[in-house]
Motif scaffolding. Structure first.
Motif, PDB file in Angstrom:
ATOM      1  N   GLY A   4       2.141  -8.270  -9.763  1.00 42.65           N
ATOM      2  CA  GLY A   4       2.086  -9.242  -8.639  1.00 42.65           C
ATOM      3  C   GLY A   4       1.404  -8.624  -7.440  1.00 42.65           C
ATOM      4  O   GLY A   4       1.563  -9.100  -6.416  1.00 42.65           O
ATOM      5  N   VAL A   5       0.685  -7.259  -7.409  1.00 45.46           N
ATOM      6  CA  VAL A   5      -0.196  -7.000  -6.551  1.00 45.46           C
ATOM      7  C   VAL A   5      -1.573  -7.110  -6.766  1.00 45.46           C
ATOM      8  O   VAL A   5      -1.785  -6.293  -8.040  1.00 45.46           O
ATOM      9  N   GLY A   6      -2.423  -7.465  -6.241  1.00 44.63           N
ATOM     10  CA  GLY A   6      -3.870  -7.446  -6.602  1.00 44.63           C
ATOM     11  C   GLY A   6      -4.557  -6.502  -5.438  1.00 44.63           C
ATOM     12  O   GLY A   6      -3.888  -6.251  -4.447  1.00 44.63           O
ATOM     13  N   VAL A   7      -5.816  -6.471  -5.691  1.00 43.91           N
ATOM     14  CA  VAL A   7      -6.828  -5.548  -5.099  1.00 43.91           C
ATOM     15  C   VAL A   7      -6.765  -6.251  -3.666  1.00 43.91           C
ATOM     16  O   VAL A   7      -6.773  -5.381  -2.612  1.00 43.91           O
ATOM     17  N   GLY A   8      -6.848  -7.536  -3.539  1.00 49.22           N
ATOM     18  CA  GLY A   8      -6.859  -7.910  -2.123  1.00 49.22           C
ATOM     19  C   GLY A   8      -5.730  -7.732  -1.449  1.00 49.22           C
ATOM     20  O   GLY A   8      -6.034  -7.662   0.020  1.00 49.22           O
ATOM     21  N   ASP A   9      -4.541  -7.290  -2.018  1.00 52.40           N
ATOM     22  CA  ASP A   9      -3.275  -7.038  -0.976  1.00 52.40           C
ATOM     23  C   ASP A   9      -3.707  -5.597  -0.702  1.00 52.40           C
ATOM     24  O   ASP A   9      -3.285  -5.383   0.578  1.00 52.40           O
ATOM     25  N   PHE A  10      -4.148  -4.727  -1.457  1.00 54.84           N
ATOM     26  CA  PHE A  10      -4.430  -3.419  -0.818  1.00 54.84           C
ATOM     27  C   PHE A  10      -5.548  -3.378   0.085  1.00 54.84           C
ATOM     28  O   PHE A  10      -5.237  -2.877   1.309  1.00 54.84           O
ATOM     29  N   LEU A  11      -6.542  -4.233  -0.112  1.00 60.00           N
ATOM     30  CA  LEU A  11      -7.458  -4.285   1.083  1.00 60.00           C
ATOM     31  C   LEU A  11      -7.117  -5.117   2.543  1.00 60.00           C
ATOM     32  O   LEU A  11      -7.333  -4.578   3.525  1.00 60.00           O
ATOM     33  N   ALA A  12      -6.064  -6.088   2.360  1.00 58.61           N
ATOM     34  CA  ALA A  12      -5.426  -6.468   3.541  1.00 58.61           C
ATOM     35  C   ALA A  12      -4.675  -5.709   4.209  1.00 58.61           C
ATOM     36  O   ALA A  12      -4.688  -5.627   5.415  1.00 58.61           O
ATOM     37  N   VAL A  13      -3.932  -4.839   3.628  1.00 58.85           N
ATOM     38  CA  VAL A  13      -2.977  -3.981   4.249  1.00 58.85           C
ATOM     39  C   VAL A  13      -3.952  -2.634   4.740  1.00 58.85           C
ATOM     40  O   VAL A  13      -3.646  -2.473   6.164  1.00 58.85           O
ATOM     41  N   GLY A  14      -4.797  -2.526   3.925  1.00 59.67           N
ATOM     42  CA  GLY A  14      -5.776  -1.517   4.731  1.00 59.67           C
ATOM     43  C   GLY A  14      -6.499  -1.655   5.729  1.00 59.67           C
ATOM     44  O   GLY A  14      -6.542  -1.043   6.646  1.00 59.67           O
ATOM     45  N   ARG A  15      -6.755  -3.039   5.765  1.00 61.91           N
ATOM     46  CA  ARG A  15      -7.581  -3.516   7.170  1.00 61.91           C
ATOM     47  C   ARG A  15      -6.316  -3.415   8.392  1.00 61.91           C
ATOM     48  O   ARG A  15      -6.882  -3.173   9.441  1.00 61.91           O
ATOM     49  N   LEU A  16      -5.197  -4.025   8.112  1.00 62.84           N
ATOM     50  CA  LEU A  16      -4.212  -3.823   8.969  1.00 62.84           C
ATOM     51  C   LEU A  16      -3.916  -2.312   9.528  1.00 62.84           C
ATOM     52  O   LEU A  16      -3.903  -2.351  10.784  1.00 62.84           O
ATOM     53  N   VAL A  17      -3.838  -1.371   8.440  1.00 61.74           N
ATOM     54  CA  VAL A  17      -3.580  -0.099   8.995  1.00 61.74           C
ATOM     55  C   VAL A  17      -4.825   0.246   9.798  1.00 61.74           C
ATOM     56  O   VAL A  17      -4.577   0.902  10.805  1.00 61.74           O
ATOM     57  N   SER A  40      -3.862   8.394   7.249  1.00 64.16           N
ATOM     58  CA  SER A  40      -3.350   8.901   5.772  1.00 64.16           C
ATOM     59  C   SER A  40      -3.024   7.733   4.784  1.00 64.16           C
ATOM     60  O   SER A  40      -3.571   7.812   3.890  1.00 64.16           O
ATOM     61  N   ILE A  41      -2.193   6.815   5.579  1.00 63.29           N
ATOM     62  CA  ILE A  41      -1.691   5.556   4.865  1.00 63.29           C
ATOM     63  C   ILE A  41      -3.258   4.822   4.353  1.00 63.29           C
ATOM     64  O   ILE A  41      -3.657   4.218   3.297  1.00 63.29           O
ATOM     65  N   HIS A  42      -4.188   4.817   5.508  1.00 65.96           N
ATOM     66  CA  HIS A  42      -5.357   3.982   5.288  1.00 65.96           C
ATOM     67  C   HIS A  42      -6.179   4.691   3.819  1.00 65.96           C
ATOM     68  O   HIS A  42      -6.777   4.265   3.032  1.00 65.96           O
ATOM     69  N   THR A  43      -6.298   5.899   3.986  1.00 66.04           N
ATOM     70  CA  THR A  43      -6.823   6.715   3.011  1.00 66.04           C
ATOM     71  C   THR A  43      -6.468   6.377   1.468  1.00 66.04           C
ATOM     72  O   THR A  43      -7.109   6.167   0.404  1.00 66.04           O
ATOM     73  N   VAL A  44      -4.873   6.474   1.454  1.00 67.67           N
ATOM     74  CA  VAL A  44      -4.125   6.181   0.197  1.00 67.67           C
ATOM     75  C   VAL A  44      -4.554   4.788  -0.249  1.00 67.67           C
ATOM     76  O   VAL A  44      -4.850   4.498  -1.460  1.00 67.67           O
ATOM     77  N   LEU A  45      -4.590   3.889   0.577  1.00 73.66           N
ATOM     78  CA  LEU A  45      -4.674   2.464   0.237  1.00 73.66           C
ATOM     79  C   LEU A  45      -5.986   2.339  -0.160  1.00 73.66           C
ATOM     80  O   LEU A  45      -6.286   1.407  -0.900  1.00 73.66           O
ATOM     81  N   SER A  46      -6.797   2.774   0.689  1.00 70.21           N
ATOM     82  CA  SER A  46      -8.339   2.960   0.192  1.00 70.21           C
ATOM     83  C   SER A  46      -8.557   3.276  -1.334  1.00 70.21           C
ATOM     84  O   SER A  46      -9.208   2.630  -2.178  1.00 70.21           O
ATOM     85  N   GLY A  47      -7.969   4.500  -1.515  1.00 72.15           N
ATOM     86  CA  GLY A  47      -8.200   4.795  -2.825  1.00 72.15           C
ATOM     87  C   GLY A  47      -7.368   3.876  -3.951  1.00 72.15           C
ATOM     88  O   GLY A  47      -8.054   4.075  -5.168  1.00 72.15           O
ATOM     89  N   LEU A  48      -6.313   3.537  -3.613  1.00 72.42           N
ATOM     90  CA  LEU A  48      -5.701   2.417  -4.513  1.00 72.42           C
ATOM     91  C   LEU A  48      -6.509   1.290  -4.947  1.00 72.42           C
ATOM     92  O   LEU A  48      -6.671   0.773  -6.186  1.00 72.42           O
ATOM     93  N   ALA A  49      -7.167   0.807  -3.916  1.00 72.24           N
ATOM     94  CA  ALA A  49      -7.978  -0.282  -4.102  1.00 72.24           C
ATOM     95  C   ALA A  49      -8.938   0.137  -4.931  1.00 72.24           C
ATOM     96  O   ALA A  49      -9.519  -0.884  -5.924  1.00 72.24           O
ATOM     97  N   THR A  50      -9.792   1.204  -4.831  1.00 77.37           N
ATOM     98  CA  THR A  50     -10.770   1.672  -5.520  1.00 77.37           C
ATOM     99  C   THR A  50     -10.329   1.470  -7.037  1.00 77.37           C
ATOM    100  O   THR A  50     -11.040   1.037  -8.040  1.00 77.37           O
ATOM    101  N   GLN A  51      -9.173   2.199  -7.156  1.00 84.39           N
ATOM    102  CA  GLN A  51      -8.636   2.402  -8.736  1.00 84.39           C
ATOM    103  C   GLN A  51      -8.325   1.154  -9.220  1.00 84.39           C
ATOM    104  O   GLN A  51      -8.568   1.067 -10.305  1.00 84.39           O
TER     105      GLN A  51
END
Length: 128
Positions: A4-17, A40-51
């Motif tokens: 239930g978590v998509g790439v868009g969710d990672f990107l949205a949270v990453g933008r917020l961070v 650090s959180i932004h780095t992790v979320l960006s990596g997760l979105a890429t993966q």
């Protein structure tokens, strides 16, 4: 396997961070620790979105549970072989038809690859 978590969710949270980081990076010294944490959180979320966009990367669940990660890699390879016609359609039949015989064959194949019966049974619902 969907969580239930998509790439868009990672990107949205990453933008917020990133927005929060930018808002506090020039703040007084007492806010510098939170800025480092946000970075650090932004780095992790960006990596997760890429993966998440890479279909060959292991799922987050697979990284948390190594046995499940090994099973995922083996099943993905089996599906590729089945789609190329190199192997009988065991994994696809088990998934699409919930075929008991196919599930038993998958369990045997995974056992040959070193996946114990306990690991298979523990993760069977997640595999489905």
């Amino acid at each position: 396997m969907s969580f239930g978590v998509g790439v868009g969710d990672f990107l949205a949270v990453g933008r917020l961070v990133l927005d929060l980081y930018n808002a506090c990076k020039d703040a007084p010294g007492e806010f510098q620790e939170i800025c480092r944490e946000l970075s650090s959180i932004h780095t992790v979320l960006s990596g997760l979105a890429t993966q998440a966009q890479d279909p060959t990367s292991l799922s987050a669940l697979g990284r948390m549970e190594p046995a499940l990660g090994r099973i995922e890699v083996m099943l993905r390879e089996s599906v590729k072989e089945e789609r190329r016609g190199e192997k009988e359609p065991t994994v696809l039949s088990a998934y699409e038809n919930n075929d008991t015989i196919s599930w038993e064959k998958i369990e045997r194949d995974l056992a040959l690859e070193g996946v114990s019966k306990q690991e298979f049974e523990k993760n069977k619902d997640r595999i489905k």
